[in-house]
Design an enzyme around this catalytic site. Structure first.
Site, PDB file in Angstrom:
ATOM      1  N   ASP A 159       0.773  -1.593   0.056  1.00  0.00           N
ATOM      2  CA  ASP A 159       0.282  -0.160   0.141  1.00  0.00           C
ATOM      3  C   ASP A 159       0.976   0.947  -0.124  1.00  0.00           C
ATOM      4  OD1 ASP A 159      -2.370   1.969   0.517  1.00  0.00           O
ATOM      5  OD2 ASP A 159      -2.695   1.367   2.381  1.00  0.00           O
ATOM      6  N   ASP A 185      -1.748   6.378  -6.353  1.00  0.00           N
ATOM      7  CA  ASP A 185      -2.357   5.377  -5.117  1.00  0.00           C
ATOM      8  C   ASP A 185      -3.046   3.655  -5.546  1.00  0.00           C
ATOM      9  OD1 ASP A 185      -2.976   4.350  -2.280  1.00  0.00           O
ATOM     10  OD2 ASP A 185      -5.037   4.382  -2.521  1.00  0.00           O
TER      11      ASP A 185
END
Ligand code: NAG
Ligand code: NAG
Length: 473
Positions: free
Chosen positions: A150, A351
Site C-alpha cells: 500500500d 495510490d
C-alpha cells in the site's frame, strides 16, 4: 491494550479486471491504429491458470506481486471470499472517502499550527476487496507472510501471537515473536515510538514500558499491538535488520487472509524510509494486467532506464501520499477541451490501493463525453455502481477502444495500457474505468486499474515519479 478506538485511517479495495490483448491488425486506417486499441472478447474472461510474467527486473530486492483473488495467489479461495464487482466498487469508494478524510485532517492539523488533532472515525472503509500482495520473510528463523502492499499508508504490521485480543483468519501461520531470536519490543520512550503519531495518525500507547501502536482503516478494520523491531527478509540478498513494524494483538477487518500490510508511504516509518540508507528511497512496481499474471515490487534504482517518463512529486497532500500534477488528458487523440486548472485545483495522488481513477467532475464529464463519441458503434448499457459509461459487447468478437493519454507536468505524456481503460463485469457490461468525484475541489486519485502493466518508479530524493510502458504482462 491501547486506545483502539481513537484510531483512524484509510485504505482498501481493488480487484479483478479482466484484460486485453492488443493487435495492430484489422485497423481501417493508420490513424485508427495510432489512436485505438483492439481488444478481443476472450480477453474479458478471467483465466484460472497462473501465467507468471517473464518480463520485469530479475534484480535483487525484487518481490513478486500477485492479485489476491487470482490463481497466482497462494490464498485459498475460501479464505479470500471473492467479492463481486459491485462490492469491489463500493469498497473502492470507501477507500476514497477515507483518503479524503485523512487529507482533511492534515489540513486541519496545519491550520491548528501543529497542535494534536484527534482523527475523526470514518465509517465503512475496509481493506478486504482484494489488493495486490507480496510475500516477505519475517524473523529468525524466517517465516513467510503475505502482505497487502500500500503506497497510501506508512506502518507495516502483521498479526502476532498470542493474539491477546483477536486475530482474523489468515492463510499462513500467525507470526510468533517469542519463537524468533531477533524480535525486540520498542520502548515507550524511544523516538521511534513517537514517530507512530504521524505514521498512524494516532498517539502511541504504553504497556509495561512497551510502545503500543494502533491504526484504523475505517470503523471495521484496525490493528493494535506491540511496536517491535525484527529482521525482514525481502529476498535472500535483501535482508533488513531491525525493521520497525506493528506486531498486532488485536486485528479486525476484511484483510482477506493476508497476514497484514506493507506500508510504502512517504512518512518516517514506511519501509521506503526505513530502508533509505540501503535503497535510497527509490522503489518501483508493476501491477499485472490480469489476476492470472504476476507483477513485481522492487527496491532501489535500476528499473525502466531511458523508457521512464518522469513527473515531479509534489508535497501538497500530506506526509504519506505521493502527489502528482496532472495537466490534461486525451482520448483517441482528442485532447479533452478543459483547462489544466481543473486538474490543478483538485490536485492528484497516485495510490496502489484505489481501484478506479477519480477525476474532478468537470474533467470526468469531458472524458466520458469524448469516449462515448468515439464508441458510438457499441450499445450503451446500464451503469455499474460508480461507473456510468458501460457497453454491452456481447455481439462483438473484437472491440476498438480509444487510447487514453495522461498529460503529467514535466512534459510526461503517458499512455494508459489497453488493460487500464475498461472494467468488465462480464461481456455484457464493460465500463470506462474512471469515475467522477463529488466536487471539483476533491482530490483526484490515480488508481491501480490505470497503472496496470506500467512500471511505476518512485524516486523520493529525486522528487519524481516515473512511468514506463510494458513493465510486466
Ligand atoms: C513485549 O512486551 C509485551 C508487553 O510488555 C510483553 O508481554 C511481551 O512478552 C514482550 N515480548 C518480548 C519478546 O519481549
Ligand atoms: C445482438 O444481436 C442480436 C441479433 O442481431 C440482437 O437482437 C441483440 O439486440 C444484440 N444485442 C446487443 C446487446 O446489441
Amino acid at each position: 491494550m491501547a486506545s483502539s478506538n481513537s484510531l483512524l485511517l484509510l485504505l482498501s479495495s481493488c480487484s479483478l479486471f479482466f484484460v486485453l490483448a492488443v493487435s495492430r491488425k484489422g485497423f481501417a486506417s493508420e490513424d485508427e491504429a495510432h489512436h485505438y486499441h483492439t481488444l478481443q472478447q476472450s480477453s474479458f474472461i478471467p483465466s484460472s491458470i497462473c501465467n507468471p510474467s517473464t518480463i520485469g527486473p530479475k534484480k535483487s530486492g525484487s518481490l513478486e506481486v500477485v492479485h489476491k483473488h487470482g490463481p497466482c495467489s497462494k490464498m485459498s479461495q475460501d479464505m479470500v471470499q471473492p467479492l463481486n464487482v459491485e462490492q469491489i466498487l463500493t469498497q473502492d469508494q470507501s477507500r476514497v472517502d477515507s483518503i479524503r478524510a485523512r487529507l482533511a485532517v492534515n489540513t486541519a492539523k496545519k491550520d491548528a499550527l501543529g497542535s494534536k488533532t484527534t482523527l475523526p472515525a470514518k465509517s465503512g472503509s475496509t481493506i478486504g476487496s482484494g489488493n495486490y500482495i507480496v510475500t516477505v520473510g519475517l524473523g529468525t528463523p524466517k517465516k513467510d507472510l503475505s502482505l497487502i502492499f500500500d503506497t497510501g499508508s506508512d506502518l507495516t504490521w502483521t498479526q502476532c501471537q498470542p493474539c491477546a485480543r483477536s486475530c482474523y483468519s489468515q492463510q499462513e501461520p500467525i507470526f510468533a515473536p517469542s519463537s524468533s531470536t531477533t524480535y525486540t519490543n520498542i520502548s515507550c520512550v524511544s523516538t521511534d515510538c513517537s514517530d507512530l503519531t504521524s505514521a498512524t495518525g494516532n498517539t502511541p500507547g504504553c504497556s509495561s514500558s512497551t510502545c503500543i501502536y494502533g491504526i484504523q482503516y475505517g470503523d471495521q478494520s484496525f490493528s493494535v499491538g506491540f511496536f517491535g523491531k525484527e529482521k525482514l527478509t525481502l529476498t535472500s540478498k535483501d535482508v533488513i535488520d531491525g525493521f520497525y513494524f506493528g506486531c498486532g494483538q488485536n486485528n479486525q477487518g476484511l484483510f482477506g487472509g493476508s497476514a497484514g500490510l506493507l506500508g510504502l508511504g512517504r512518512d518516517k516509518l514506511s519501509i521506503v524510509s526505513q530502508t533509505a540508507s540501503k535503497y535510497g528511497k527509490v522503489f518501483s512496481y508493476c501491477l499485472p494486467s490480469r489476476s492470472s499474471a504476476t507483477g513485481y515490487l522492487t527496491f532501489g534504482s535500476g528499473v525502466g532506464g531511458s523508457n521512464v517518463k518522469y513527473t515531479p512529486l509534489s508535497n501538497s497532500q500530506g506526509s504519506s501520499f505521493y502527489a502528482l500534477d496532472l495537466l490534461g488528458m486525451s482520448v483517441g487523440g482528442t485532447k479533452l477541451p478543459i483547462s489544466s486548472t481543473v486538474f490543478q485545483t483538485s490536485g492528484m495522488i497516485i495510490d496502489s490501493g484505489t481501484v478506479i481513477t477519480r477525476l474532478p467532475p468537470t474533467a470526468y464529464s469531458a472524458l466520458s463525453k469524448t469516449f462515448r463519441s468515439q464508441m458510438t458503434k457499441y450499445p450503451l448499457t446500464k451503469a455499474l455502481s460508480i461507473l456510468d459509461t458501460c457497453y454491452d459487447l456481447s455481439n462483438f468478437t473484437s472491440v476498438l477502444i480509444p487510447k487514453i493519454t495522461m498529460f503529467w507536468s514535466g512534459n510526461a505524456n503517458v499512455e494508459i495500457a489497453s488493460s487500464g481503460i475498461l472494467y468488465a463485469n462480464g461481456i455484457q457490461q464493460v465500463c470506462l474505468a474512471f469515475a467522477p468525484n463529488g466536487d471539483d475541489s476533491d482530490i483526484g486519485i490515480f488508481g491501480n486499474v490505470q497503472q496496470k502493466t506500467t512500471a511505476v518508479v518512485y524516486d523520493v530524493p529525486g522528487g519524481k515519479v516515473g512511468f514506463a510502458p510494458g513493465g510486466c504482462a
